[in-house]
Write a protein that holds these residues in place. Structure first.
Motif, PDB file in Angstrom:
ATOM      1  N   TYR A 165      -2.879 -16.002   0.564  1.00 28.22           N
ATOM      2  CA  TYR A 165      -2.501 -15.311   1.793  1.00 28.22           C
ATOM      3  C   TYR A 165      -3.078 -16.066   2.991  1.00 28.22           C
ATOM      4  O   TYR A 165      -4.158 -16.626   2.928  1.00 28.22           O
ATOM      5  N   GLN A 194      -4.654 -10.100  12.730  1.00 34.04           N
ATOM      6  CA  GLN A 194      -3.444  -9.703  12.020  1.00 34.04           C
ATOM      7  C   GLN A 194      -3.752  -9.395  10.562  1.00 34.04           C
ATOM      8  O   GLN A 194      -4.837  -9.697  10.059  1.00 34.04           O
ATOM      9  N   GLY A 195      -2.779  -8.794   9.901  1.00 37.17           N
ATOM     10  CA  GLY A 195      -2.908  -8.562   8.477  1.00 37.17           C
ATOM     11  C   GLY A 195      -2.560  -9.822   7.695  1.00 37.17           C
ATOM     12  O   GLY A 195      -1.929 -10.733   8.212  1.00 37.17           O
ATOM     13  N   PRO A 196      -2.986  -9.905   6.453  1.00 37.08           N
ATOM     14  CA  PRO A 196      -2.674 -11.072   5.627  1.00 37.08           C
ATOM     15  C   PRO A 196      -1.177 -11.206   5.376  1.00 37.08           C
ATOM     16  O   PRO A 196      -0.472 -10.206   5.229  1.00 37.08           O
ATOM     17  N   GLN A 214       7.573 -17.629   2.164  1.00 39.54           N
ATOM     18  CA  GLN A 214       6.950 -17.744   3.480  1.00 39.54           C
ATOM     19  C   GLN A 214       5.988 -18.929   3.567  1.00 39.54           C
ATOM     20  O   GLN A 214       5.183 -19.007   4.496  1.00 39.54           O
ATOM     21  N   TYR A 267       3.576  -5.315 -10.130  1.00 43.46           N
ATOM     22  CA  TYR A 267       3.157  -4.549  -8.965  1.00 43.46           C
ATOM     23  C   TYR A 267       3.439  -3.066  -9.129  1.00 43.46           C
ATOM     24  O   TYR A 267       2.717  -2.227  -8.646  1.00 43.46           O
ATOM     25  N   PHE A 275      -9.513  -9.903  -4.045  1.00 40.65           N
ATOM     26  CA  PHE A 275      -9.514 -10.985  -3.067  1.00 40.65           C
ATOM     27  C   PHE A 275     -10.833 -11.757  -3.096  1.00 40.65           C
ATOM     28  O   PHE A 275     -11.905 -11.191  -3.329  1.00 40.65           O
ATOM     29  N   SER A 330       7.052 -11.380   6.999  1.00 40.04           N
ATOM     30  CA  SER A 330       7.016 -10.478   8.144  1.00 40.04           C
ATOM     31  C   SER A 330       6.186  -9.258   7.778  1.00 40.04           C
ATOM     32  O   SER A 330       6.089  -8.879   6.622  1.00 40.04           O
ATOM     33  N   GLN A 331       5.552  -8.654   8.778  1.00 37.65           N
ATOM     34  CA  GLN A 331       4.731  -7.498   8.530  1.00 37.65           C
ATOM     35  C   GLN A 331       5.631  -6.284   8.337  1.00 37.65           C
ATOM     36  O   GLN A 331       6.612  -6.104   9.028  1.00 37.65           O
ATOM     37  N   TYR A 391      -6.571  -1.031   2.027  1.00 39.45           N
ATOM     38  CA  TYR A 391      -7.631  -2.007   1.802  1.00 39.45           C
ATOM     39  C   TYR A 391      -8.622  -1.959   2.955  1.00 39.45           C
ATOM     40  O   TYR A 391      -8.265  -1.626   4.074  1.00 39.45           O
ATOM     41  N   LEU A 449     -10.705  -8.852   1.365  1.00 36.46           N
ATOM     42  CA  LEU A 449     -10.229  -7.460   1.342  1.00 36.46           C
ATOM     43  C   LEU A 449     -10.650  -6.777   0.049  1.00 36.46           C
ATOM     44  O   LEU A 449     -10.673  -7.392  -1.018  1.00 36.46           O
ATOM     45  N   HIS A 505      -9.790  -3.396  -2.327  1.00 32.16           N
ATOM     46  CA  HIS A 505      -8.828  -2.330  -2.594  1.00 32.16           C
ATOM     47  C   HIS A 505      -9.534  -0.975  -2.568  1.00 32.16           C
ATOM     48  O   HIS A 505     -10.583  -0.793  -3.195  1.00 32.16           O
ATOM     49  N   PHE A 548      -6.467  -1.818   6.277  1.00 31.77           N
ATOM     50  CA  PHE A 548      -5.074  -2.249   6.229  1.00 31.77           C
ATOM     51  C   PHE A 548      -4.305  -1.414   5.215  1.00 31.77           C
ATOM     52  O   PHE A 548      -4.802  -1.147   4.119  1.00 31.77           O
ATOM     53  N   ILE A 566       4.320  -2.007  -1.416  1.00 27.09           N
ATOM     54  CA  ILE A 566       5.087  -2.702  -2.444  1.00 27.09           C
ATOM     55  C   ILE A 566       6.493  -2.179  -2.332  1.00 27.09           C
ATOM     56  O   ILE A 566       6.721  -0.967  -2.386  1.00 27.09           O
ATOM     57  N   GLY A 567       7.449  -3.072  -2.200  1.00 32.71           N
ATOM     58  CA  GLY A 567       8.824  -2.670  -1.937  1.00 32.71           C
ATOM     59  C   GLY A 567       9.514  -2.021  -3.112  1.00 32.71           C
ATOM     60  O   GLY A 567       9.094  -2.152  -4.249  1.00 32.71           O
ATOM     61  N   LYS A 616       6.349  -8.034  -3.703  1.00 35.62           N
ATOM     62  CA  LYS A 616       5.430  -8.649  -2.765  1.00 35.62           C
ATOM     63  C   LYS A 616       4.646  -7.582  -2.014  1.00 35.62           C
ATOM     64  O   LYS A 616       5.195  -6.591  -1.533  1.00 35.62           O
ATOM     65  N   LEU A 617       3.345  -7.785  -1.893  1.00 33.84           N
ATOM     66  CA  LEU A 617       2.465  -6.867  -1.173  1.00 33.84           C
ATOM     67  C   LEU A 617       2.491  -7.268   0.295  1.00 33.84           C
ATOM     68  O   LEU A 617       2.108  -8.379   0.636  1.00 33.84           O
ATOM     69  N   PHE A 642       1.294  -6.496   4.155  1.00 34.50           N
ATOM     70  CA  PHE A 642       0.228  -5.836   4.899  1.00 34.50           C
ATOM     71  C   PHE A 642       0.652  -5.495   6.320  1.00 34.50           C
ATOM     72  O   PHE A 642       1.456  -6.199   6.932  1.00 34.50           O
ATOM     73  N   GLY A 643       0.042  -4.430   6.851  1.00 28.99           N
ATOM     74  CA  GLY A 643       0.164  -4.102   8.250  1.00 28.99           C
ATOM     75  C   GLY A 643      -0.849  -4.886   9.065  1.00 28.99           C
ATOM     76  O   GLY A 643      -1.580  -5.731   8.547  1.00 28.99           O
ATOM     77  N   GLN A 644      -0.905  -4.560  10.361  1.00 32.03           N
ATOM     78  CA  GLN A 644      -1.782  -5.285  11.285  1.00 32.03           C
ATOM     79  C   GLN A 644      -3.227  -4.816  11.219  1.00 32.03           C
ATOM     80  O   GLN A 644      -4.124  -5.508  11.677  1.00 32.03           O
TER      81      GLN A 644
END
Lengths: 117, 113
Positions: free
Chosen positions: A35, A41-43, A59, A100, A108, B1-2, B35, B43, B45, B88, B92-93, B100-101, B103-105
């Motif tokens: 990451y 910002q977030g990872p 990405q 997942y 991490f 993208s976040q 997190y 980070l 969990h 954070f 997971i979609g 893919k995990l 993360f927010g801001q």
């Protein structure tokens, strides 16, 4: 149990130079992630490996970033040539498997802090 | 993208008070995770809540999930100075997502002793 190990912890390089980061995941963890976390910002996921195969690198800026996990254990992330905007923390993480949806916990490392000047 | 957006971006409270952080997301999810990140560290969990769950507890943590509003909240009760960190949410979609995990801001929490 040892955690996710990363090195170096800190690196300062000039733009256009190259840098490599190393990660050793938790023993037995099949899935490894890199990451990028920019300050404030977030990872953001750069690349995900399942054993030594790439699951997601959508990405990853492939013109300058590369990553490998040759023996399905440790991994290296390389940036060449570095740009100012690559200044960030590069976090390696691992999980037991890639499912997942069963809610695998992701562990991490402490991160590798990169400053490009 | 976040995917997730945390609110507030920063929160400062006194020790002993409760801290509430909110997270909103855009697409369907299978689960949502919270997190913690201490300054200069990786980070950690905290808790996971699945899309078919509405509330979950772990020690002083309480997480709620409202899939109709695409939002989650994290409540830390009886806060301590050691809770000072960034928090954070990560999602997971659902269908079509490779797992893919995202993360927010983050919300930066400061607990004053």
């Amino acid at each position: 149990e040892a955690g996710v190990a990363q090195s170096p912890r800190y690196k300062i390089i000039e733009k256009r130079q190259s840098v490599a980061f190393w990660c050793n995941p938790i023993s037995g963890h099949a899935t490894l992630y890199w990451y990028q976390q920019i300050l404030g910002q977030g990872p953001k996921l750069l690349i995900q490996f399942q054993n030594n195969g790439v699951v997601d690198d959508s990405q990853l800026p492939k013109d300058r970033f590369s990553a490998e996990r040759l023996k399905g254990v440790d991994s290296t992330l390389k940036i060449q040539p570095a740009k100012l905007e690559d200044s960030a923390v590069y976090l390696c993480a691992s999980s037991l498997r890639d499912n997942y949806f069963s809610g695998n916990t992701i562990y991490f490392g402490e991160g590798s802090w990169l400053t490009v000047v | 993208s976040q995917q997730g957006e945390e609110d507030p971006q920063a929160l400062s409270i006194q020790e002993g008070e409760n801290a509430t952080m909110n997270c909103s997301y855009k697409t369907s999810i299978n689960n949502l995770q919270w997190y913690r990140q201490n300054s200069g560290r990786g980070l950690v969990h905290l808790i996971l809540i699945r899309s078919n769950e509405r509330e979950k507890h772990s020690g002083r943590l309480r997480v709620t999930l409202d899939t109709s509003k695409k939002s989650s909240s994290l409540l830390i009760t009886a806060s301590r100075a050691a809770d000072t960190a960034s928090y954070f949410c990560a999602t997971i979609g659902g269908s079509g997502n490779t797992g893919k995990l995202i993360f927010g801001q983050g919300t930066t929490l400061q607990v004053k002793p």
